[in-house]
Write a protein that holds these residues in place. Sequence first.
Motif, mmCIF file in Angstrom:
data_model
loop_
_atom_site.group_PDB
_atom_site.id
_atom_site.type_symbol
_atom_site.label_atom_id
_atom_site.label_comp_id
_atom_site.label_asym_id
_atom_site.label_seq_id
_atom_site.Cartn_x
_atom_site.Cartn_y
_atom_site.Cartn_z
ATOM 1 N N GLY A 188 -7.851 -39.709 -5.278
ATOM 2 C CA GLY A 188 -6.741 -40.444 -4.726
ATOM 3 C C GLY A 188 -5.646 -39.539 -3.784
ATOM 4 N N ASP A 189 -5.728 -38.366 -4.263
ATOM 5 C CA ASP A 189 -4.924 -37.302 -3.323
ATOM 6 C C ASP A 189 -5.886 -37.259 -2.131
ATOM 7 N N TYR A 190 -7.073 -37.086 -1.858
ATOM 8 C CA TYR A 190 -7.898 -37.044 -0.831
ATOM 9 C C TYR A 190 -7.573 -38.464 0.075
ATOM 10 N N LEU A 191 -7.941 -39.466 -0.764
ATOM 11 C CA LEU A 191 -7.558 -40.811 0.091
ATOM 12 C C LEU A 191 -6.357 -40.780 0.858
ATOM 13 N N LEU B 27 -2.736 -44.826 -8.757
ATOM 14 C CA LEU B 27 -3.033 -44.664 -7.221
ATOM 15 C C LEU B 27 -1.999 -44.635 -6.408
ATOM 16 N N LEU B 28 -1.255 -45.903 -6.441
ATOM 17 C CA LEU B 28 -0.138 -46.190 -5.530
ATOM 18 C C LEU B 28 1.163 -45.073 -5.869
ATOM 19 N N ASP B 29 1.165 -44.446 -6.766
ATOM 20 C CA ASP B 29 2.161 -43.370 -7.041
ATOM 21 C C ASP B 29 1.809 -42.225 -6.291
ATOM 22 N N LEU B 30 0.465 -42.028 -6.128
ATOM 23 C CA LEU B 30 0.379 -40.716 -5.453
ATOM 24 C C LEU B 30 0.556 -40.999 -3.562
ATOM 25 N N ILE B 31 0.750 -42.068 -3.189
ATOM 26 C CA ILE B 31 1.285 -42.254 -1.921
ATOM 27 C C ILE B 31 2.584 -41.544 -1.323
ATOM 28 N N PRO B 32 3.717 -41.503 -1.866
ATOM 29 C CA PRO B 32 4.762 -40.608 -1.637
ATOM 30 C C PRO B 32 4.454 -39.526 -1.884
ATOM 31 N N THR B 33 3.870 -38.869 -2.707
ATOM 32 C CA THR B 33 3.440 -37.234 -2.847
ATOM 33 C C THR B 33 2.710 -36.723 -1.645
ATOM 34 N N GLU B 34 2.209 -37.572 -0.603
ATOM 35 C CA GLU B 34 1.460 -37.254 0.437
ATOM 36 C C GLU B 34 2.201 -37.304 1.644
ATOM 37 N N LYS C 142 -2.566 -39.140 6.130
ATOM 38 C CA LYS C 142 -1.379 -38.698 6.561
ATOM 39 C C LYS C 142 -1.689 -37.627 7.548
ATOM 40 N N GLU C 143 -3.087 -37.124 7.531
ATOM 41 C CA GLU C 143 -3.375 -36.055 8.859
ATOM 42 C C GLU C 143 -3.571 -36.868 10.059
ATOM 43 N N ILE C 144 -4.050 -37.837 10.026
ATOM 44 C CA ILE C 144 -4.255 -38.822 11.339
ATOM 45 C C ILE C 144 -2.917 -39.634 11.756
ATOM 46 N N GLU C 145 -1.767 -39.441 10.860
ATOM 47 C CA GLU C 145 -0.452 -39.737 11.098
ATOM 48 C C GLU C 145 -0.392 -41.232 10.887
#
Length: 116
Positions: free
Chosen positions: A2-5, A27-34, A10-13
Amino acid sequence: VGDYLFRRPKEIEVGTVFGVPNYDLALLDLIPTEGLARNGSSNELAVAYSADGFVRNKAFGVLVTTFSRGELNALCGIGGENCEFVPVLHIGGYPAVAAQKSGQIPNHTMGDGKYE
């Protein structure tokens, strides 16, 4: 995984991930952490079309749906994106192994205990 996804968008903005909260909550909880924004909806087809509209102003779109009926509901939007070569990543959430083994019939299943 999930972190990688969410790290790659994020890296490609990309900036925003569209999703329907259900079995994919962890999985959705990981979105703001990135450092990404989460744009939710109550309908998978709306999420697919939101990602489509978003990507036409950006380089790439991401959407997260629930398995089975959720993925099928998003299919028209995803099909249109594929026909027009619109770059969208579709991530399907899934019930946890414990939920699958419990023998209960959770939301979005066909009621037969099969998850494949």
